[in-house]
Scaffold this motif. Structure first.
Motif, PDB file in Angstrom:
ATOM      1  N   ASP A 103     -22.750   2.426  35.459  1.00 39.91           N
ATOM      2  CA  ASP A 103     -23.765   2.022  34.470  1.00 39.91           C
ATOM      3  C   ASP A 103     -23.293   0.793  33.699  1.00 39.91           C
ATOM      4  O   ASP A 103     -24.066  -0.115  33.400  1.00 39.91           O
TER       5      ASP A 103
ATOM      6  N   TYR B  22     -21.927  -2.128  37.146  1.00 39.60           N
ATOM      7  CA  TYR B  22     -22.673  -2.487  38.366  1.00 39.60           C
ATOM      8  C   TYR B  22     -23.923  -3.257  37.962  1.00 39.60           C
ATOM      9  O   TYR B  22     -24.708  -2.799  37.122  1.00 39.60           O
TER      10      TYR B  22
ATOM     11  N   ASP C  73     -26.704  -4.338  39.597  1.00 33.36           N
ATOM     12  CA  ASP C  73     -28.039  -3.939  40.058  1.00 33.36           C
ATOM     13  C   ASP C  73     -28.366  -2.534  39.534  1.00 33.36           C
ATOM     14  O   ASP C  73     -27.978  -1.531  40.123  1.00 33.36           O
ATOM     15  N   LYS C  74     -29.088  -2.492  38.418  1.00 35.84           N
ATOM     16  CA  LYS C  74     -29.355  -1.218  37.744  1.00 35.84           C
ATOM     17  C   LYS C  74     -30.244  -0.298  38.599  1.00 35.84           C
ATOM     18  O   LYS C  74     -30.122   0.933  38.531  1.00 35.84           O
ATOM     19  N   GLU C  75     -31.157  -0.896  39.395  1.00 31.80           N
ATOM     20  CA  GLU C  75     -32.037  -0.105  40.265  1.00 31.80           C
ATOM     21  C   GLU C  75     -31.222   0.641  41.319  1.00 31.80           C
ATOM     22  O   GLU C  75     -31.468   1.809  41.610  1.00 31.80           O
TER      23      GLU C  75
ATOM     24  N   VAL D  36     -28.137   1.568  41.007  1.00 25.70           N
ATOM     25  CA  VAL D  36     -27.427   2.684  40.372  1.00 25.70           C
ATOM     26  C   VAL D  36     -28.360   3.890  40.247  1.00 25.70           C
ATOM     27  O   VAL D  36     -27.973   5.031  40.511  1.00 25.70           O
ATOM     28  N   LYS D  37     -29.620   3.590  39.878  1.00 28.76           N
ATOM     29  CA  LYS D  37     -30.610   4.666  39.771  1.00 28.76           C
ATOM     30  C   LYS D  37     -30.751   5.425  41.083  1.00 28.76           C
ATOM     31  O   LYS D  37     -30.754   6.658  41.106  1.00 28.76           O
TER      32      LYS D  37
ATOM     33  N   LYS E   9     -27.758   7.566  41.839  1.00 28.84           N
ATOM     34  CA  LYS E   9     -27.759   8.790  41.033  1.00 28.84           C
ATOM     35  C   LYS E   9     -28.667   9.845  41.669  1.00 28.84           C
ATOM     36  O   LYS E   9     -28.305  11.026  41.773  1.00 28.84           O
TER      37      LYS E   9
END
Lengths: 334, 334
Positions: free
Chosen positions: B250, B253, B255-257, B259-260, B263
């Motif tokens: 979080d 990284y 590219d937050k998408e 990471v989503k 998860k």
């Protein structure tokens, strides 16, 4: 061969009023003597005075030159004594900050002198931190000049004991004898009583004869002195104990035998208050007149010069100590 | 016409260890941004660090250059940010001494942040005065630079409130707006958790990845990270909450998408800890490698130069403030 360094004296006054005869008897007289024997620093303690006068700085500010002039007029000699202004020696604040790590709050609060002073000022739990910490600041003042002789009254012994604790803890913590322990130099002379006979002479009690008082004012104050209220007629026997006129004669009349016989006469009866007061007035005038004359020759510019030069000398000494202190702590990075 | 002066930022670190990823997320990242918008001062707070490390000064001393090098390696730019060493700015100690008159002991003891910190350190009644007074010293640091933006965490709000009380009391007492009130600048980013998942990353908990860690050590620390103890087989569904690897993804990284979706995959099952840890290692390496390269080019002499120049700039600014402070108090005698 004894290479012991000569003793260094640190003393001073909180500049909250002009100096008076009580100061002369309690400290100035001794400083005249000390300046002949030792290296003497006399500090005008404006920073300390501000700890309980912070809301009224004018009281402090207006007395810097006054106190310095008082010093010079009684014969404190700037060639022998370094007179300086505390707030100008920024090294003292620096050292204070490091010494603050060497004492715990509990110990500070238990200091009996500070405890009493807090009570006197009605501070109790609402004591300003600056005031509570003045014994730390005082330790900084003394050690910055490596003073080992500090003239104090009995009531200040507890403060110096605390100072020595701080000093020992600092030296132990940083494993080096950087700060010098202090020997209290107990003032032999009792405190001078105020003209009202109630408490010691002080500006706040409005019962002092100032070094800068006019002859007229001195006479007026002498004639208002508390004597023996039961000594009504000249022929009555009079009491010497608690009689302010005799307290002042004890302090200022040079022929001590003469004072003894005056006391005997007064006790027996036949010696009037007014002749005694006339004698005291004359005695004080003989003492004060040369001081007054010296004062008349002192210019503001001269006082300023003395303070600037003394302060500059003091700064160098304090900086040397600070360098040693930081060296011992290891925080002299460049 | 709006003549409002640009904002000034003051921030800094206690030099008690090398800086780690938690510092980057919590403050360094924000400083890189702030230095583009404002005048920024970053203080290496050795005096403050000594208030609870006075008996172990080496811990502080050895980290001055370390912290400065950490700053430079992440891109704190000495052309934009003034980096300085607290103990070298003697004006801060001076101002502290005057501000100590502006706060009562009771108020200081009631400060909830300090109260908690005293407890954490087991100081209780035996708290060193220097430590108890650090909020005063901090007020001095901030006001000396007329900083109005002070980046803090939620836990420091009470300290800044106390600072503002001191500032208002000073200005009111001396009847002049000398010291500037402080706006807390709340850090938006949550604190980074340690690799053990138990508390925030810190040197003392031995659970941090330092900016100066080698690739090997980083990898080793990532692989020892706490994840989900019930996620035994790759196919098991895993928990994301409290999973340190995701906390670091979080934070680092880009590219937050992505990471989503990682998860989601982990929650469903089928994503192994070891692939995740490999991804995080790579992510951190991409982040740390340029910092490491920059560090390799920095010489001790350059760091020293940066500190000397920053400190010299800071001294001038602090002296200007001190002159104003003393002017307002009326104690600028010559």
């Amino acid at each position: 061969m004894n290479l012991q360094k000569p003793s260094i004296v640190l003393t001073g006054d909180r500049p909250t009023g002009p100096l008076h005869l009580g100061h002369f008897v309690g400290s100035l007289r001794s400083r005249l003597d000390l300046q002949e024997k030792y290296k003497q620093y006399v500090m005008i303690a404006d920073v300390q005075a501000l700890t309980d006068n912070f809301a009224n700085p004018d009281k402090v500010i207006n007395n810097i030159y006054q106190v310095a002039t008082d010093y010079l007029s009684v014969g404190i000699d700037p060639a022998k004594t370094t007179i300086f202004v505390q707030s100008k020696i920024t090294q003292l604040a620096e050292l204070t900050v490091y010494l603050m790590n060497m004492v715990n709050l509990g110990r500070l609060e238990r200091n009996p002198t500070v405890k009493q002073e807090i009570k006197q000022r009605g501070f109790e739990k609402e004591v300003p931190v600056g005031f509570l910490c003045y014994p730390i600041s005082q330790t900084s003042d003394i050690t910055a000049f490596k003073a080992d002789i500090v003239p104090v009254g009995q009531d200040q012994i507890a403060i110096l004991e605390q100072s020595n604790e701080i000093i020992r803890r600092f030296n132990r913590t940083y494993n080096k004898e950087v700060l010098k322990e202090i020997k209290p130099f107990l003032s032999q002379v009792p405190k001078l009583v105020g003209i009202d006979g109630k408490s010691k002479a002080s500006k706040s009690e409005n019962n002092a004869i100032f070094l800068s008082d006019s002859p007229q004012l001195v006479k007026q104050k002498v004639y208002s002195m508390y004597t023996d209220p039961d000594h009504i007629k000249i022929s009555d026997p009079g009491k010497v104990e608690g009689n302010v006129v005799f307290a002042y004669l004890d302090a200022f009349y040079l022929d001590k035998e003469e004072v003894k016989s005056l006391k005997a006469h007064y006790r027996k009866g036949g010696l009037g208050d007014s002749s005694l007061k006339s004698l005291l007035t004359q005695t004080l005038e003989e003492f004060l007149e040369p001081i007054r004359q010296k004062r008349a020759e002192i210019t503001m510019n001269y006082v300023k010069d003395v303070l600037i030069q003394g302060t500059s000398r003091a700064q160098k000494v304090a900086q040397d100590t600070l360098n040693e202190v930081k060296g011992a702590m290891g925080i002299n990075y460049w």
